[in-house]
Design a protein around this motif. Structure first.
Motif, PDB file in Angstrom:
ATOM      1  N   ILE A 334       0.823  -1.215   0.000  1.00 59.49           N
ATOM      2  CA  ILE A 334       0.000   0.000   0.000  1.00 59.49           C
ATOM      3  C   ILE A 334       0.855   1.262   0.000  1.00 59.49           C
ATOM      4  CG2 ILE A 334      -1.756   1.281   1.273  1.00 59.49           C
ATOM      5  CD1 ILE A 334      -2.839  -1.387   2.268  1.00 59.49           C
ATOM      6  N   LEU A 335       1.752   1.394   0.987  1.00 61.24           N
ATOM      7  CA  LEU A 335       2.566   2.606   1.066  1.00 61.24           C
ATOM      8  C   LEU A 335       3.492   2.798  -0.141  1.00 61.24           C
ATOM      9  CD1 LEU A 335       3.507   2.861   4.859  1.00 61.24           C
ATOM     10  CD2 LEU A 335       1.786   4.160   3.585  1.00 61.24           C
ATOM     11  N   PRO A 336       4.149   1.758  -0.664  1.00 61.83           N
ATOM     12  CA  PRO A 336       4.978   1.977  -1.863  1.00 61.83           C
ATOM     13  C   PRO A 336       4.183   2.507  -3.048  1.00 61.83           C
ATOM     14  CG  PRO A 336       5.566  -0.093  -0.824  1.00 61.83           C
ATOM     15  CD  PRO A 336       4.344   0.397  -0.127  1.00 61.83           C
ATOM     16  N   LEU A 337       2.982   1.947  -3.288  1.00 57.37           N
ATOM     17  CA  LEU A 337       2.187   2.432  -4.415  1.00 57.37           C
ATOM     18  C   LEU A 337       1.705   3.859  -4.174  1.00 57.37           C
ATOM     19  CD1 LEU A 337       0.117  -0.772  -5.272  1.00 57.37           C
ATOM     20  CD2 LEU A 337       2.107   0.154  -6.481  1.00 57.37           C
ATOM     21  N   LEU A 338       1.343   4.173  -2.930  1.00 54.86           N
ATOM     22  CA  LEU A 338       0.955   5.546  -2.620  1.00 54.86           C
ATOM     23  C   LEU A 338       2.133   6.510  -2.795  1.00 54.86           C
ATOM     24  CD1 LEU A 338      -1.326   5.101   0.538  1.00 54.86           C
ATOM     25  CD2 LEU A 338      -2.033   5.634  -1.807  1.00 54.86           C
ATOM     26  N   ALA A 339       3.335   6.053  -2.418  1.00 51.94           N
ATOM     27  CA  ALA A 339       4.517   6.904  -2.595  1.00 51.94           C
ATOM     28  C   ALA A 339       4.786   7.145  -4.077  1.00 51.94           C
ATOM     29  CB  ALA A 339       5.732   6.253  -1.930  1.00 51.94           C
ATOM     30  N   LEU A 340       4.604   6.117  -4.907  1.00 49.18           N
ATOM     31  CA  LEU A 340       4.771   6.299  -6.350  1.00 49.18           C
ATOM     32  C   LEU A 340       3.741   7.282  -6.902  1.00 49.18           C
ATOM     33  CD1 LEU A 340       5.517   2.731  -7.784  1.00 49.18           C
ATOM     34  CD2 LEU A 340       7.011   4.725  -7.853  1.00 49.18           C
ATOM     35  N   LEU A 341       2.497   7.129  -6.462  1.00 50.31           N
ATOM     36  CA  LEU A 341       1.448   8.028  -6.943  1.00 50.31           C
ATOM     37  C   LEU A 341       1.739   9.468  -6.530  1.00 50.31           C
ATOM     38  CD1 LEU A 341      -1.272   8.474  -8.316  1.00 50.31           C
ATOM     39  CD2 LEU A 341      -2.385   7.930  -6.135  1.00 50.31           C
ATOM     40  N   TRP A 342       2.159   9.684  -5.281  1.00 50.14           N
ATOM     41  CA  TRP A 342       2.483  11.034  -4.828  1.00 50.14           C
ATOM     42  C   TRP A 342       3.678  11.602  -5.586  1.00 50.14           C
ATOM     43  CZ3 TRP A 342       0.074  14.745  -2.502  1.00 50.14           C
ATOM     44  CH2 TRP A 342       0.779  15.800  -1.941  1.00 50.14           C
ATOM     45  N   GLY A 343       4.679  10.755  -5.850  1.00 49.72           N
ATOM     46  CA  GLY A 343       5.825  11.219  -6.628  1.00 49.72           C
ATOM     47  C   GLY A 343       5.468  11.549  -8.065  1.00 49.72           C
ATOM     48  N   TYR A 348       8.110  18.043  -7.975  1.00 50.07           N
ATOM     49  CA  TYR A 348       9.379  17.889  -7.260  1.00 50.07           C
ATOM     50  C   TYR A 348       9.063  17.310  -5.882  1.00 50.07           C
ATOM     51  CZ  TYR A 348       7.716  22.350  -5.386  1.00 50.07           C
ATOM     52  OH  TYR A 348       6.953  23.336  -4.833  1.00 50.07           O
ATOM     53  N   PRO A 349      10.060  16.715  -5.201  1.00 47.30           N
ATOM     54  CA  PRO A 349       9.789  16.081  -3.904  1.00 47.30           C
ATOM     55  C   PRO A 349       9.235  17.079  -2.896  1.00 47.30           C
ATOM     56  CG  PRO A 349      11.919  15.386  -4.743  1.00 47.30           C
ATOM     57  CD  PRO A 349      11.450  16.478  -5.643  1.00 47.30           C
ATOM     58  N   VAL A 350       8.074  16.764  -2.370  1.00 47.54           N
ATOM     59  CA  VAL A 350       7.433  17.628  -1.391  1.00 47.54           C
ATOM     60  C   VAL A 350       6.693  16.753  -0.393  1.00 47.54           C
ATOM     61  CG1 VAL A 350       5.409  17.867  -2.887  1.00 47.54           C
ATOM     62  CG2 VAL A 350       5.800  19.546  -1.079  1.00 47.54           C
ATOM     63  N   ALA A 351       6.730  17.147   0.877  1.00 50.84           N
ATOM     64  CA  ALA A 351       6.059  16.370   1.920  1.00 50.84           C
ATOM     65  C   ALA A 351       4.548  16.405   1.706  1.00 50.84           C
ATOM     66  CB  ALA A 351       6.421  16.920   3.296  1.00 50.84           C
TER      67      ALA A 351
END
Length: 629
Positions: A334-343, A348-351
């Motif tokens: 779950i978290l890896p796919l969400l991190a990909l979607l957010w990226g 650019y990298p943003v919290a």
């Protein structure tokens, strides 16, 4: 005038089937044996390439250099042992726990857990590594953001570039493989043995130590060795995370030695010596596994009478176990796919924050990727390479497996069987480097280096997967079917093509799909062999997320491309499996409705045999003769 004497026996010409088997065996030797031979020669004849270079000479200079750099030598052995060994142990512990919960306990939603555990297997390795990099980013990583909410965690709870993080990330990426291998092992273990130990007063820890683990020992040892070899050949995590803390890990060390990006000349001879050292290590590990499991049948617990797999009541352990399973699924799916979607939706990298989600997000990267012609070209190359390599490996493996299965078990046949099964003991890093050396040596005569053909050949080195499956499937087909075809006047090759081949087709297609998916996900082999003109999609994604790629660097497009690639692999893999299942159902219905079953339905069984078995064999023989005619 001829002298009278003893006449020589007429030479028998090899049959067409024997010729086909010789060709298949030669191809397997070229896939597995020739690259390793070239690597061994390069290790002893250097220092650059063994042939075509005037300065090349025989000697042990590369090994002397290796030993003179003692600190580097022991540093690489120690770092690789800690990285691969630590990740293997963690992967096995997590995989065993998950397999135990889903197979041997009364845990709720067990089927859903088993499905979610398999999800990371579908995600390409380079995509998983990229997802973990985004998830653990010190400033914008979603996991670090969540951990900052906890007390006493500090500004950067997890440093993604530390050596401990490398080990843990690698273990998470490898859990699905041992899980898939442990599930059938635990399913086929008779639970009555554990119940007997419990009735005798043994505690669960003692039962696990004295009964369960000894019964599972051969299977667990095999899973351990294969997981270790898989981790040794992995390049994705060390390449993305370990440029500093993991620079002594073997796969990254080998890739660095032959890469000219460091400004130095490639050191092929020294890299070949390193590869030979670790090839010996994996060969010893594989030999230990074969010796330890040679009498595995003594520990068999499944019998035809009274066998019943048991389930354990979890009681008070149910809630803690479900919490741990939930954390694992969050970390791996779950978290890896969400991190990909957010990226992908942030330029650019943003919290993560609601303000950033409302004001700084855009789905433009997906449109840019879909409109990128290089993306579609790389995707087309990926399909061609994966499909071609899967077809080559499956065809030669099926022919050779049939010949070995139908031959007398002489020492030569046993040696050929072991050799055809040996690619499982060759890490992908060593295979990729050995193929690279082979094409470099052959390039003046056969210019294949850097071409799609070279990649197809290199991807086919996993031929042992297809060979073992075809060999097992061939043993399940009774020889009477080929004999029926031979009696009807067919050659052995015709009998194989018209009778055995259709019976093997379901297994062949299933293995082809598996190898096709492995080919689409492959990253390590093209990292050694591909050039910009032939790079598959996995390498194009790496170029997008690698800051050293200059004008190609576009992390948001790389994340979007990774998500699209994952969805495509998922759709292709499950689509092919659905078509294969539909085809199997259609063949089964057609077989049930076949008109030639009725006249034989009352055929008697002779010699105490099961009448239904006699009918089945008779029907199969009739169909075999019909196919030949």
């Amino acid at each position: 005038m001829f002298k009278a004497g003893r006449t020589a026996a007429p030479r028998t010409r090899p049959t067409s089937m024997k010729i086909a088997m010789i060709i298949a065996g030669t191809v397997i030797f070229l896939l597995l044996g020739l690259p390793l031979i070239v690597q061994i020669i390069t290790a002893f004849r250097g220092p650059f390439l063994p042939f075509g270079v005037s300065s090349a000479q025989w000697g042990v200079t590369n090994f002397i250099t290796l030993w003179e750099l003692r600190e580097d030598f022991w540093g690489v052995l120690g770092a690789t042992g800690a990285f691969v060994g630590g990740s293997t142990v963690l992967s096995l512990l997590m995989a065993f726990g998950l397999a135990w919960i889903t197979v041997r306990t009364d845990a709720p939603v067990r089927r859903l857990i088993s499905v979610l555990v398999i999800v990371p297997y579908i995600i390409p390795p380079i995509v998983k590594a990229q997802a973990y990099l985004l998830m653990l980013s010190p400033e914008s990583g979603v996991l670090n953001q969540l951990l900052r909410l906890l007390p006493f965690t500090g500004d950067v709870p997890i440093d993604p570039y530390s050596f401990g993080s490398l080990i843990f990330i690698q273990s998470l990426t490898n859990v699905t493989f041992p899980f898939l291998m442990m599930v059938p092992i635990l399913t086929n273990m008779d639970g009555s043995l554990e119940e007997s130990a419990r009735v005798s007063g043994a505690s669960w820890p003692k039962t696990l130590r004295r009964v369960t683990l000894p019964m599972l020992w051969p299977g667990l040892l095999g899973v351990t060795v294969l997981t270790f070899i898989l981790g040794l050949g992995s390049l994705e995590v060390p390449l993305l995370f370990g440029q500093e803390s993991g620079k002594n890990i073997f796969s990254l060390k080998l890739w660095t030695l032959i890469s000219s990006s460091s400004g130095q000349l490639p050191q092929y001879g020294l890299a070949a010596a390193w590869g030979l050292v670790f090839l010996v290590i994996t060969t010893i590990a594989f030999a230990v596994y074969l010796r330890a499991t040679r009498n595995a049948e003594r520990r068999a617990s499944v019998s035809g009478k009274g066998f019943r797999p048991s389930t354990m009541r979890m009681g008070g352990w149910k809630i803690p176990s479900m919490i741990l399973v939930t954390i694992f699924i969050l970390l791996t799916a779950i978290l890896p796919l969400l991190a990909l979607l957010w990226g992908a939706i942030t330029p650019y990298p943003v919290a993560f924050s609601f303000d950033a989600m409302l004001n700084r997000t855009s789905f433009a990267a997906f449109g840019t990727v879909l409109a990128d012609p290089d993306f579609w070209v790389a995707l087309g190359r990926t399909v061609v390479i994966a499909g071609g390599s899967a077809t080559l490996a499956v065809v030669v493996a099926t022919v050779f497996a049939y010949g070995i299965a139908r031959s007398r078990k002489t020492p030569w046949v046993k040696a050929a069987d072991l050799f055809a099964s040996s690619s499982v003991a060759i890490p992908a890093t060593i295979a990729g480097f050995a193929m690279f050396l082979t094409f470099m040596v052959l390039n003046p005569y056969i210019p294949l280096a850097g071409t799609l053909i070279a990649l197809i050949i290199a991807y086919s080195y996993r031929v042992s997967i297809a060979y073992r499956s075809s060999y097992s499937a061939t043993l399940q087909i009774r020889p009477e079917l080929e004999e029926a075809a031979l009696v009807s006047g067919a050659s052995q090759l015709t009998g194989f093509r018209r009778v055995v081949g259709p019976l093997l087709m379901p297994t062949v297609m299933a293995v082809w799909i598996q190898m096709f998916i492995l080919g689409t996900n492959e990253f390590t082999l093209p990292a050694f062999l591909a050039v910009p003109e032939t790079r598959p999609l996995s390498m194009y994604i790496y170029a997008m997320i690698n800051p050293r790629s200059a004008q190609l660097y576009a992390p948001d497009q790389g994340a979007a491309m990774a998500l699209i690639f994952t969805l495509m692999v998922f759709a292709i893999g499950y689509g092919l499996q659905w078509l294969l299942a539909r085809r199997a159902i259609g063949r089964a219905r057609k077989a049930v409705a076949a008109p030639d079953l009725t006249p034989l339905s009352a055929a008697p069984g002779g010699g105490g045999e099961d009448p239904s078995a006699t009918v089945t064999i008779a029907v199969a023989k009739r169909r075999a003769r019909a196919r030949v005619r």
